[in-house]
Design an enzyme around this catalytic site. Structure first.
Site, mmCIF file in Angstrom:
data_model
loop_
_atom_site.group_PDB
_atom_site.id
_atom_site.type_symbol
_atom_site.label_atom_id
_atom_site.label_comp_id
_atom_site.label_asym_id
_atom_site.label_seq_id
_atom_site.Cartn_x
_atom_site.Cartn_y
_atom_site.Cartn_z
ATOM 1 N N HIS A 120 0.845 -1.442 0.138
ATOM 2 C CA HIS A 120 0.123 0.093 0.027
ATOM 3 C C HIS A 120 0.767 1.356 -0.054
ATOM 4 O O HIS A 120 0.783 2.370 -0.692
ATOM 5 C CB HIS A 120 -1.096 -0.133 0.838
ATOM 6 C CG HIS A 120 -1.692 1.250 1.393
ATOM 7 N ND1 HIS A 120 -3.113 1.446 1.025
ATOM 8 C CD2 HIS A 120 -1.597 2.159 2.059
ATOM 9 C CE1 HIS A 120 -3.544 2.535 1.553
ATOM 10 N NE2 HIS A 120 -2.506 3.218 2.006
ATOM 11 N N GLU A 121 1.957 1.283 0.760
ATOM 12 C CA GLU A 121 2.872 2.546 1.005
ATOM 13 C C GLU A 121 3.614 2.701 -0.318
ATOM 14 O O GLU A 121 3.763 3.732 -0.738
ATOM 15 C CB GLU A 121 3.738 2.377 2.102
ATOM 16 C CG GLU A 121 2.980 2.423 3.613
ATOM 17 C CD GLU A 121 2.042 3.379 3.701
ATOM 18 O OE1 GLU A 121 2.149 4.721 3.023
ATOM 19 O OE2 GLU A 121 1.256 3.183 4.491
ATOM 20 N N HIS A 124 1.428 4.466 -2.806
ATOM 21 C CA HIS A 124 1.233 5.754 -2.661
ATOM 22 C C HIS A 124 2.435 6.618 -3.574
ATOM 23 O O HIS A 124 2.345 7.578 -4.257
ATOM 24 C CB HIS A 124 1.471 6.146 -1.267
ATOM 25 C CG HIS A 124 0.075 6.182 -0.613
ATOM 26 N ND1 HIS A 124 -1.120 6.686 -1.076
ATOM 27 C CD2 HIS A 124 -0.061 5.528 0.759
ATOM 28 C CE1 HIS A 124 -1.966 6.749 0.086
ATOM 29 N NE2 HIS A 124 -1.629 5.924 0.822
ATOM 30 N N GLU A 182 -6.218 6.853 -1.333
ATOM 31 C CA GLU A 182 -5.968 5.639 -0.469
ATOM 32 C C GLU A 182 -6.436 4.257 -1.058
ATOM 33 O O GLU A 182 -5.788 3.231 -1.139
ATOM 34 C CB GLU A 182 -6.887 5.980 0.717
ATOM 35 C CG GLU A 182 -6.292 6.745 1.818
ATOM 36 C CD GLU A 182 -4.748 6.066 2.167
ATOM 37 O OE1 GLU A 182 -4.708 5.209 2.353
ATOM 38 O OE2 GLU A 182 -4.059 6.937 2.577
HETATM 39 ZN ZN LIG Z 1 -2.370 5.378 2.320
#
Ligand SMILES: [Zn+2]
Length: 260
Positions: A120-121, A124, A182
Site C-alpha cells: 500500500h505504501e 502511494h 487511499e
Molecule cells: Zn494510505
C-alpha cells in the site's frame, strides 16, 4: 469552489496531466526531482525526531518484504525504517522512503499482512500521490511556496508542506491523502503483494485487524475523507479474483519470498 475546479482543469489541460498506474488522470505540476528532494528532507527530519527501532528481527523482516515487493516494479533503491511508535501505522514519502511503526509490526500476524501494508505504501509512491496533493494545493492556493516551506520544517508553513506530502497524520493535520488516493494505493498494493508471492487475501485480514485495533479512534474528519475499513475491505474483495490470478502466476514462477 467552481473557480478552483476551473483553475485545476485549465492548468491540467495546459501542462501537467498525467495518468496514474490505475489509469486515473492526475494533475502533476511539480518536477519529480523536486518532490523527491522534499521527501528525502522530510524523511531525514523524521529520522532525527522519531526514535528508530533497532530490533533486528523487525528490520530484517520489513526490508526483506519491501525488497520482494519493489522487485516487481524494477527494484531501485528504497529505504525502509522501523520507528518506535506503538500506534499501528506506516507511511511513505517520495524518493522511495517508507516508515513502519513498531505498533504495526506487532499488529500483523504474518508476512503477507505486512506485505499488504508495505505494498500500500509503495502504491502511494508509485502513483505520485504527494506530487498530486502538492499540485492541487498549488493550483488552489497560488503563491503558497511549498518549496520554501520545506526548508523550514518546524514553521507553520513547513508543517503545511509536510501535510501536503502526506505526513499530515504525523503532524496533527488531518487528511494526508484523499479517499481516491487511499483506494488507489490499496489496489496497487494488493496487486504488488500478489505478484511478489504473498497471499493477497491477507490484505483483507489486515484491514479487519486494523478495524478492531482502531475502533472508535478515527476522528470524524478523517473518516469523512478516507474510505472506511468496511469500504476498503469491500474494494479489496472486488479486486481479489484478479489478485489471486497474479498470486497463482507468482507461485507457478516459484516466487515464494523467504522472509524471517
Ligand atoms: Zn494510505
Amino acid at each position: 469552489m467552481l473557480k478552483k475546479i476551473v483553475l485545476i482543469l485549465a492548468v491540467c489541460s495546459l501542462t501537467a496531466c498525467a495518468t496514474s498506474p490505475t489509469g486515473r488522470s492526475q494533475l502533476l505540476m511539480m518536477p519529480d526531482a523536486q518532490v523527491d528532494q522534499m521527501g528525502l528532507q522530510s524523511f531525514q527530519t523524521l529520522k532525527q525526531q522519531k526514535p528508530i527501532s533497532y530490533n533486528p528481527q523487525y528490520n530484517q523482516r520489513a526490508s526483506c518484504i519491501a525488497n520482494a515487493i519493489v522487485q516487481q516494479v524494477g527494484g531501485g533503491s528504497w529505504e525502509v525504517v522501523v520507528f518506535e511508535d506503538t500506534s499501528p501505522n506506516a507511511f511513505a514519502l517520495p524518493g522511495n522512503k517508507i516508515g513502519v511503526h513498531t505498533g504495526m509490526m506487532n499488529l500483523v500476524d504474518n508476512n503477507a499482512q505486512l506485505a499488504a501494508v508495505i505494498g500500500h505504501e509503495v502504491g502511494h509512491v508509485l502513483a505520485k500521490h504527494s506530487n498530486e496533493r502538492a499540485s492541487q494545493d498549488m493550483a488552489v492556493n497560488q503563491g503558497l511556496s511549498i518549496i520554501q516551506a520545506i526548508a523550514n520544517p518546524q514553521s507553520t508553513m513547513g508543517q503545511t508542506a509536510m501535510g501536503v506530502l502526506g505526513l499530515g497524520a504525523e503532524y496533527g493535520i488531518l487528511m494526508p491523502y484523499s479517499r481516491t488516493q487511499e483506494s488507489e494505493a490499496d489496489i496497487i498494493g494488493v496487486d504488488l503483494m500478489a505478484k511478489a508471492g504473498f497471499d493477497p487475501q491477507q490484505s483483507i485480514t489486515l484491514w479487519q485487524k486494523m478495524d478492531q485495533a482502531t475502533r472508535g479512534q478515527q476522528p470524524i474528519e478523517f473518516m469523512s475523507t478516507h474510505p472506511s475499513h468496511a469500504t476498503r475491505i469491500q474494494e479489496l474483495q472486488q479486486r481479489m479474483p484478479q489478485a489471486m490470478g497474479l498470486f497463482q502466476q507468482a507461485q507457478a514462477a516459484g516466487r515464494q519470498p523467504n522472509c524471517p
